[in-house]
Motif scaffolding. Structure first.
Motif, PDB file in Angstrom:
ATOM      1  N   LYS A 183     -10.057  17.491 -11.672  1.00 37.06           N
ATOM      2  CA  LYS A 183     -11.082  16.639 -12.285  1.00 37.06           C
ATOM      3  C   LYS A 183     -10.899  15.181 -11.898  1.00 37.06           C
ATOM      4  CE  LYS A 183     -12.826  15.389 -16.842  1.00 37.06           C
ATOM      5  NZ  LYS A 183     -12.591  15.496 -18.274  1.00 37.06           N
ATOM      6  N   PHE A 184      -9.648  14.716 -11.883  1.00 37.92           N
ATOM      7  CA  PHE A 184      -9.420  13.294 -11.624  1.00 37.92           C
ATOM      8  C   PHE A 184      -9.066  12.992 -10.169  1.00 37.92           C
ATOM      9  CE2 PHE A 184      -8.846  13.567 -16.237  1.00 37.92           C
ATOM     10  CZ  PHE A 184      -9.764  12.597 -16.607  1.00 37.92           C
ATOM     11  N   GLY A 185      -9.064  14.016  -9.338  1.00 36.59           N
ATOM     12  CA  GLY A 185      -8.829  13.786  -7.905  1.00 36.59           C
ATOM     13  C   GLY A 185      -7.427  13.283  -7.591  1.00 36.59           C
ATOM     14  N   VAL A 186      -6.442  13.767  -8.362  1.00 41.13           N
ATOM     15  CA  VAL A 186      -5.050  13.396  -8.052  1.00 41.13           C
ATOM     16  C   VAL A 186      -4.529  14.388  -7.001  1.00 41.13           C
ATOM     17  CG1 VAL A 186      -2.727  13.078  -8.987  1.00 41.13           C
ATOM     18  CG2 VAL A 186      -4.723  12.491 -10.391  1.00 41.13           C
ATOM     19  N   HIS A 225       0.847  -1.202   0.000  1.00 38.96           N
ATOM     20  CA  HIS A 225       0.000   0.000   0.000  1.00 38.96           C
ATOM     21  C   HIS A 225       0.876   1.243   0.000  1.00 38.96           C
ATOM     22  CE1 HIS A 225      -3.758  -2.077   0.323  1.00 38.96           C
ATOM     23  NE2 HIS A 225      -3.306  -2.782   1.346  1.00 38.96           N
ATOM     24  N   ILE A 226       1.762   1.335  -0.950  1.00 36.60           N
ATOM     25  CA  ILE A 226       2.600   2.534  -1.002  1.00 36.60           C
ATOM     26  C   ILE A 226       2.176   3.394  -2.195  1.00 36.60           C
ATOM     27  CG2 ILE A 226       4.544   1.344   0.091  1.00 36.60           C
ATOM     28  CD1 ILE A 226       5.964   1.668  -2.650  1.00 36.60           C
ATOM     29  N   PRO A 227       2.366   4.687  -2.060  1.00 38.87           N
ATOM     30  CA  PRO A 227       1.863   5.567  -3.114  1.00 38.87           C
ATOM     31  C   PRO A 227       2.664   5.487  -4.413  1.00 38.87           C
ATOM     32  CG  PRO A 227       2.367   6.782  -1.080  1.00 38.87           C
ATOM     33  CD  PRO A 227       2.959   5.424  -0.934  1.00 38.87           C
ATOM     34  N   VAL A 228       1.928   5.632  -5.503  1.00 30.52           N
ATOM     35  CA  VAL A 228       2.523   5.796  -6.832  1.00 30.52           C
ATOM     36  C   VAL A 228       2.281   7.264  -7.193  1.00 30.52           C
ATOM     37  CG1 VAL A 228       2.413   5.094  -9.257  1.00 30.52           C
ATOM     38  CG2 VAL A 228       2.040   3.396  -7.431  1.00 30.52           C
ATOM     39  N   VAL A 229       3.363   8.001  -7.311  1.00 28.95           N
ATOM     40  CA  VAL A 229       3.271   9.468  -7.381  1.00 28.95           C
ATOM     41  C   VAL A 229       3.881   9.971  -8.692  1.00 28.95           C
ATOM     42  CG1 VAL A 229       4.091  11.602  -6.265  1.00 28.95           C
ATOM     43  CG2 VAL A 229       3.339   9.672  -4.861  1.00 28.95           C
ATOM     44  N   LEU A 230       3.156  10.848  -9.349  1.00 29.68           N
ATOM     45  CA  LEU A 230       3.682  11.463 -10.562  1.00 29.68           C
ATOM     46  C   LEU A 230       4.781  12.457 -10.223  1.00 29.68           C
ATOM     47  CD1 LEU A 230       0.259  12.271 -12.261  1.00 29.68           C
ATOM     48  CD2 LEU A 230       1.927  10.581 -13.083  1.00 29.68           C
ATOM     49  N   PHE A 231       5.845  12.381 -10.993  1.00 29.97           N
ATOM     50  CA  PHE A 231       6.946  13.344 -10.873  1.00 29.97           C
ATOM     51  C   PHE A 231       7.089  13.933 -12.275  1.00 29.97           C
ATOM     52  CE2 PHE A 231      11.688  13.815 -11.166  1.00 29.97           C
ATOM     53  CZ  PHE A 231      11.770  14.930 -10.370  1.00 29.97           C
ATOM     54  N   PRO A 232       6.259  14.924 -12.598  1.00 23.88           N
ATOM     55  CA  PRO A 232       6.044  15.295 -14.003  1.00 23.88           C
ATOM     56  C   PRO A 232       7.088  16.256 -14.562  1.00 23.88           C
ATOM     57  CG  PRO A 232       4.683  16.648 -12.600  1.00 23.88           C
ATOM     58  CD  PRO A 232       5.496  15.769 -11.681  1.00 23.88           C
ATOM     59  N   GLY A 233       7.312  16.114 -15.858  1.00 22.88           N
ATOM     60  CA  GLY A 233       8.131  17.095 -16.560  1.00 22.88           C
ATOM     61  C   GLY A 233       7.285  18.271 -17.021  1.00 22.88           C
ATOM     62  N   GLY A 234       5.968  18.127 -16.913  1.00 25.23           N
ATOM     63  CA  GLY A 234       5.071  19.198 -17.329  1.00 25.23           C
ATOM     64  C   GLY A 234       3.635  18.714 -17.295  1.00 25.23           C
ATOM     65  N   ALA A 289       2.287  15.209 -18.790  1.00 22.74           N
ATOM     66  CA  ALA A 289       2.688  13.884 -18.299  1.00 22.74           C
ATOM     67  C   ALA A 289       1.895  13.500 -17.056  1.00 22.74           C
ATOM     68  CB  ALA A 289       4.183  13.880 -18.017  1.00 22.74           C
ATOM     69  N   LEU A 290       0.563  13.428 -17.207  1.00 27.23           N
ATOM     70  CA  LEU A 290      -0.292  13.186 -16.040  1.00 27.23           C
ATOM     71  C   LEU A 290      -1.068  11.886 -16.208  1.00 27.23           C
ATOM     72  CD1 LEU A 290      -1.636  16.836 -15.622  1.00 27.23           C
ATOM     73  CD2 LEU A 290       0.398  15.798 -14.616  1.00 27.23           C
ATOM     74  N   SER A 291      -1.618  11.393 -15.098  1.00 31.42           N
ATOM     75  CA  SER A 291      -2.419  10.172 -15.160  1.00 31.42           C
ATOM     76  C   SER A 291      -3.386  10.122 -13.990  1.00 31.42           C
ATOM     77  CB  SER A 291      -1.503   8.943 -15.078  1.00 31.42           C
ATOM     78  OG  SER A 291      -2.252   7.801 -14.719  1.00 31.42           O
ATOM     79  N   PRO A 292      -4.656   9.770 -14.246  1.00 31.93           N
ATOM     80  CA  PRO A 292      -5.603   9.624 -13.133  1.00 31.93           C
ATOM     81  C   PRO A 292      -5.322   8.377 -12.295  1.00 31.93           C
ATOM     82  CG  PRO A 292      -6.660   9.136 -15.247  1.00 31.93           C
ATOM     83  CD  PRO A 292      -5.283   9.611 -15.561  1.00 31.93           C
ATOM     84  N   ALA A 293      -4.451   7.505 -12.767  1.00 32.15           N
ATOM     85  CA  ALA A 293      -4.153   6.291 -11.996  1.00 32.15           C
ATOM     86  C   ALA A 293      -3.141   6.537 -10.882  1.00 32.15           C
ATOM     87  CB  ALA A 293      -3.619   5.197 -12.934  1.00 32.15           C
ATOM     88  N   ALA A 294      -2.562   7.728 -10.850  1.00 32.92           N
ATOM     89  CA  ALA A 294      -1.583   8.014  -9.789  1.00 32.92           C
ATOM     90  C   ALA A 294      -2.301   8.405  -8.503  1.00 32.92           C
ATOM     91  CB  ALA A 294      -0.673   9.153 -10.238  1.00 32.92           C
ATOM     92  N   ASP A 295      -1.667   8.138  -7.370  1.00 31.89           N
ATOM     93  CA  ASP A 295      -2.253   8.541  -6.087  1.00 31.89           C
ATOM     94  C   ASP A 295      -2.063  10.023  -5.836  1.00 31.89           C
ATOM     95  OD1 ASP A 295      -3.053   5.927  -5.034  1.00 31.89           O
ATOM     96  OD2 ASP A 295      -0.919   5.490  -5.150  1.00 31.89           O
ATOM     97  N   ALA A 296      -0.970  10.558  -6.327  1.00 35.18           N
ATOM     98  CA  ALA A 296      -0.648  11.963  -6.048  1.00 35.18           C
ATOM     99  C   ALA A 296       0.355  12.444  -7.080  1.00 35.18           C
ATOM    100  CB  ALA A 296      -0.058  12.091  -4.638  1.00 35.18           C
ATOM    101  N   ILE A 297       0.677  13.716  -6.967  1.00 38.43           N
ATOM    102  CA  ILE A 297       1.661  14.323  -7.869  1.00 38.43           C
ATOM    103  C   ILE A 297       2.538  15.283  -7.071  1.00 38.43           C
ATOM    104  CG2 ILE A 297      -0.020  16.136  -8.501  1.00 38.43           C
ATOM    105  CD1 ILE A 297       1.304  16.265 -11.261  1.00 38.43           C
ATOM    106  N   THR A 298       3.830  15.278  -7.364  1.00 39.29           N
ATOM    107  CA  THR A 298       4.662  16.338  -6.794  1.00 39.29           C
ATOM    108  C   THR A 298       4.301  17.601  -7.586  1.00 39.29           C
ATOM    109  OG1 THR A 298       6.432  15.700  -8.308  1.00 39.29           O
ATOM    110  CG2 THR A 298       6.591  14.864  -6.053  1.00 39.29           C
ATOM    111  N   PHE A 299       3.500  18.442  -6.972  1.00 40.96           N
ATOM    112  CA  PHE A 299       3.023  19.666  -7.640  1.00 40.96           C
ATOM    113  C   PHE A 299       4.087  20.728  -7.397  1.00 40.96           C
ATOM    114  CE2 PHE A 299       0.207  23.335  -8.308  1.00 40.96           C
ATOM    115  CZ  PHE A 299      -0.333  22.959  -9.527  1.00 40.96           C
ATOM    116  N   MET A 300       4.955  20.896  -8.416  1.00 44.91           N
ATOM    117  CA  MET A 300       6.228  21.571  -8.173  1.00 44.91           C
ATOM    118  C   MET A 300       6.328  22.946  -8.796  1.00 44.91           C
ATOM    119  SD  MET A 300       8.912  18.474  -8.808  1.00 44.91           S
ATOM    120  CE  MET A 300       8.496  18.144 -10.514  1.00 44.91           C
TER     121      MET A 300
END
Ligand code: 1GP
Length: 270
Positions: free
Chosen positions: A140-143, A93-102, A105-116
């Motif tokens: 919209k996708f609740g990330v 049960h560990i998070p899968v987190v987006l570390f986006p270049g912009g 590069a997003l996905s609703p399947a991620a638990d969270a995003i480093t909003f940088m």
């Protein structure tokens, strides 16, 4: 997939007796199935979070397919563990987190995003532009957004170039202190000190120590960390989390990957 009873931000910022490890998977560097296999090895070896991202030009579909494959693999493993009294379900049960270049590069399947905010970028796009483009999608996708100050230190690599960052040099402790304070004043909970993927030199420990002196910031450190000794250097200087990416991608096979990540996690835990 993180547990429903806490947010990813709580998980990331919670205190831990030792420095934790993040495995960064760049969707541009392997197919989703390989990414899922690598992520499973990482978790088995004690990585506490998976980041998905890195490259600047990976399209949404590839990022999404990678997040989805990793989440599905973890769900299966969690289910299998729940049926086995000797196995630890919690581990999966560990998070899968987006570390986006912009914002592409997003996905609703991620638990969270480093909003940088790339704090030392000289161009608007990386300070606030990509964030404005991505925010409605995340809503919209609740990330979950993890408010993160992102600071590129020398040598900086490709992210330093693309982001046109005024790189923080090893002796610029006053700079890093000002940036860390500003991050805190903006309300960022996380500060990520980055040397650039595949960097020849990791972030100088002096810079990590200085950032550490600012309270209420969870410190992530990555770029150029390949050995247990380098990971421990960052940890001793004050990193709450150590991020490695290249080390995963250039492992010859899953066994080599297992040896590499276990070495780092064991060193961080001892
Ligand atoms: C890059 O900090 C990460 O954004 C990881 O760097 O690929 O050098 O491990 P490496």
């Amino acid at each position: 997939m993180r547990r429903a009873d806490s947010t990813t931000l709580q998980y990331v910022t919670s205190s831990s007796p030792t420095t934790r490890h993040i495995t960064l998977i760049d969707p541009a560097k392997q197919d989703p199935n390989t990414a899922a296999n690598r992520a499973m090895v990482a978790v088995e070896c004690g990585s506490s979070m998976i980041f998905v991202g890195g490259s600047t030009d990976t399209p949404d579909e590839i990022v999404h397919a990678t997040c989805k494959a990793i989440q599905e693999a973890f769900e299966l493993r969690a289910f299998a563990s729940s049926q086995d009294p000797d196995s630890e379900e919690e581990q999966w049960h560990i998070p899968v987190v987006l570390f986006p270049g912009g914002a592409h590069a997003l996905s609703p399947a991620a638990d969270a995003i480093t909003f940088m905010m790339l704090m030392n970028s000289t161009i608007r796009r990386f300070l606030v532009g990509e964030q404005i483009r991505g925010a409605p999608y995340l809503e919209k996708f609740g990330v979950e957004a993890l408010p993160t100050g992102y600071l590129v230190c020398a040598p900086g690599g490709r992210v330093g170039e693309v982001g046109q960052a005024e790189l923080i040099q090893p002796d610029q402790t006053e700079h890093v202190y000002s940036y860390a304070l500003a991050a805190k004043m903006f309300g960022f909970k996380i500060l990520y000190l980055e040397a650039g993927s595949g960097a020849e030199r990791q972030v100088h420990p002096r810079l990590i120590e200085t950032a550490r002196s600012v309270d209420n910031l969870t410190l992530l450190v990555g770029g150029g960390i390949r050995t247990p000794e380098q990971a421990v250097l960052a940890a001793k200087a004050g990193a709450d989390w150590v991020v490695t990416g290249t080390l995963t991608e250039d492992a010859a096979d899953l066994e080599e990957l297992r040896t590499r990540i276990s070495g780092i996690v064991t060193a961080l835990e001892s």
